[in-house]
Design a protein around this motif. Sequence first.
Motif, mmCIF file in Angstrom:
data_model
loop_
_atom_site.group_PDB
_atom_site.id
_atom_site.type_symbol
_atom_site.label_atom_id
_atom_site.label_comp_id
_atom_site.label_asym_id
_atom_site.label_seq_id
_atom_site.Cartn_x
_atom_site.Cartn_y
_atom_site.Cartn_z
ATOM 1 N N ILE A 1 0.929 -1.179 -0.605
ATOM 2 C CA ILE A 1 0.066 -0.254 0.122
ATOM 3 C C ILE A 1 1.400 1.520 -0.261
ATOM 4 O O ILE A 1 0.341 2.255 -0.876
ATOM 5 N N MET A 2 1.685 1.342 0.725
ATOM 6 C CA MET A 2 2.978 2.412 0.941
ATOM 7 C C MET A 2 3.467 2.464 -0.330
ATOM 8 O O MET A 2 3.609 3.966 -0.779
ATOM 9 N N HIS A 3 4.276 1.975 -1.179
ATOM 10 C CA HIS A 3 4.191 1.585 -2.437
ATOM 11 C C HIS A 3 3.329 2.241 -3.492
ATOM 12 O O HIS A 3 3.273 3.023 -4.032
ATOM 13 N N MET A 4 2.633 2.216 -3.187
ATOM 14 C CA MET A 4 0.934 1.716 -4.142
ATOM 15 C C MET A 4 0.901 4.225 -4.297
ATOM 16 O O MET A 4 0.640 4.463 -4.906
ATOM 17 N N ILE A 5 0.688 4.611 -2.801
ATOM 18 C CA ILE A 5 0.386 5.074 -2.620
ATOM 19 C C ILE A 5 1.522 6.136 -3.024
ATOM 20 O O ILE A 5 1.545 7.422 -3.226
ATOM 21 N N ARG A 6 3.469 6.392 -2.750
ATOM 22 C CA ARG A 6 4.331 6.628 -3.172
ATOM 23 C C ARG A 6 4.453 7.125 -5.063
ATOM 24 O O ARG A 6 4.452 7.901 -5.200
#
Length: 47
Positions: A19-24
């Motif tokens: 999820i953090m990779h997708m947000i970034r």
Amino acid sequence: MLGFHNFRCARIILGGIEIMHMIRKGQMPTPKGSNPSTAEQFYSLVV
């Protein structure tokens, strides 16, 4: 590294990392006209 204690913990941790990779990368869907920061997007998932 000690590794994951069970499959559930591994799934939760790896899901959070993805999820953090997708947000970034800007791949998280947001309402049109809004431009929330990374922290705001993450917080919206927690609440």
